[in-house]
Design an enzyme around this catalytic site. Structure first.
Site, PDB file in Angstrom:
ATOM      1  N   GLY A  59      42.552  24.339  26.728  1.00 58.90           N
ATOM      2  CA  GLY A  59      42.829  24.997  28.105  1.00 58.90           C
ATOM      3  C   GLY A  59      42.070  26.121  28.690  1.00 58.90           C
ATOM      4  N   THR A  60      40.847  25.925  28.713  1.00 65.99           N
ATOM      5  CA  THR A  60      39.911  26.943  29.414  1.00 65.99           C
ATOM      6  C   THR A  60      38.888  26.099  30.408  1.00 65.99           C
ATOM      7  OG1 THR A  60      38.492  28.946  29.249  1.00 65.99           O
ATOM      8  CG2 THR A  60      38.280  27.323  27.537  1.00 65.99           C
ATOM      9  N   CYS A  83      50.724  63.782  27.362  1.00 70.07           N
ATOM     10  CA  CYS A  83      49.813  64.531  28.189  1.00 70.07           C
ATOM     11  C   CYS A  83      50.017  64.595  29.741  1.00 70.07           C
ATOM     12  CB  CYS A  83      48.512  64.395  27.965  1.00 70.07           C
ATOM     13  SG  CYS A  83      47.801  62.663  28.664  1.00 70.07           S
ATOM     14  N   GLN A 119      41.629  34.054  25.268  1.00 69.65           N
ATOM     15  CA  GLN A 119      41.392  34.939  26.439  1.00 69.65           C
ATOM     16  C   GLN A 119      42.727  35.499  27.097  1.00 69.65           C
ATOM     17  OE1 GLN A 119      38.012  32.624  28.823  1.00 69.65           O
ATOM     18  NE2 GLN A 119      39.075  31.318  27.203  1.00 69.65           N
ATOM     19  N   HIS A 167      40.559  39.747  25.577  1.00 67.33           N
ATOM     20  CA  HIS A 167      40.954  40.321  27.003  1.00 67.33           C
ATOM     21  C   HIS A 167      42.251  40.970  26.865  1.00 67.33           C
ATOM     22  CE1 HIS A 167      38.760  36.653  29.175  1.00 67.33           C
ATOM     23  NE2 HIS A 167      38.180  37.789  28.956  1.00 67.33           N
TER      24      HIS A 167
END
Ligand code: APR
Length: 247
Positions: free
Chosen positions: A187-188, A150, A100, A118
């Site tokens: 670690g989430t 552009c 993530q 992500h």
């Protein structure tokens, strides 16, 4: 058998082991987490990372992006937890890393199969012509950066709230979660969708879930089989020692 030997045996006996990482693995590299004590969202309003806000107030959004992500993230190095996952891939013990994180530290540590759910801060993209530029070539003193081809508005190649997950990363992450017979969560909190569904998808397929986190997460009481309540670097160092003892 201690918890590291138990986890090491599961990894060695597995046919398809993958890692699923969050902000916690990079905390010991000097990047604060998003939530909890010292979390970035205590200091910055997550709303500034809504795509609508970026399009409405681009200059202000870019200032905050530079302050958090490029001034901070740009100067950090992988830690021993990142290097351990890279070594596991090189030794054929790990198939891929689903992350993530947008800090590129898994690649910097040497992992090859990295699915950035992500996105990544390494590139910025023109919202008009789709041109991608390595951020090292961007003059961050003049914001917002515009496309040299552009003249269009450039945006970091990360997923803002309200944006879709990049197709390649979504496909590869779901595929890896379904093939896995062992998954290491590092670690989430497991609070951000749709990334947080991947360990549940893996579990539904009978995958063994090993979790490393100093604090319990959304997964701990729901899918985790082996919970190593420890910081990422110390846990991965002990895990590699246990693997070396067993192989
Ligand atoms: N080692 C391992 N885990 C740690 C450490 C450490 N040293 N320090 C903190 N943690 C854990 C915390 O206990 C918490 O569970 O890391 C987690 C960090 O939680 P979050 O900041 O919520 O990070 P994450 O779960 O990755 O957030 C997901 O939210 O804001 C979005 O896009 C952003 O990818 C991010 C997503």
């Amino acid at each position: 058998m201690n918890i590291y030997q138990e986890a090491a045996k599961k990894i060695i006996d597995s046919h398809y082991c993958v890692a699923f990482t969050g902000a916690g693995i990079s905390v010991e590299s000097g990047i604060p987490p998003f939530r909890g004590r010292d979390g970035l969202w205590n200091k910055y309003d997550p709303m500034t990372f809504e795509i609508d806000y970026f399009l409405q107030d681009t200059a202000r959004s870019w200032e905050i992006i530079r302050e958090i992500f490029y001034d901070l993230f740009g100067h950090v190095l992988p830690n021993t937890a990142h290097y351990a996952l890279a070594e596991m891939e090189q030794r054929g013990l790990l198939k891929s890393v689903i992350t993530q994180n947008i800090d590129n530290l898994h690649r910097d540590a040497g992992n090859i199969e990295v699915y950035e759910f992500h996105g990544s801060l390494k590139q910025i993209t023109c919202l008009t012509c789709g041109q991608k530029v390595n951020v090292a070539q961007v003059d961050m003193a003049h914001l917002p950066p515009t496309c040299l081809t552009c003249g269009g508005l450039m945006k970091p190649d990360v997923v803002f709230f309200g944006e879709a997950i990049p197709e390649y990363a979504a496909f590869k992450s779901i595929d890896a979660s379904q093939r896995a017979d062992c998954m290491i969560l590092i670690g989430t909190t497991g609070t951000v969708a749709p990334a947080n569904t991947l360990p549940f998808q893996a579990k539904a397929g009978g995958t063994t879930i090993i979790e490393i986190n100093p604090d319990p997460s959304e997964y701990t009481d729901q899918v985790t089989d082996i919970f190593i309540q420890e910081n990422a670097t110390r846990a991965m160092e002990h895990l590699m020692e246990a693997i070396d003892e067993l192989v």
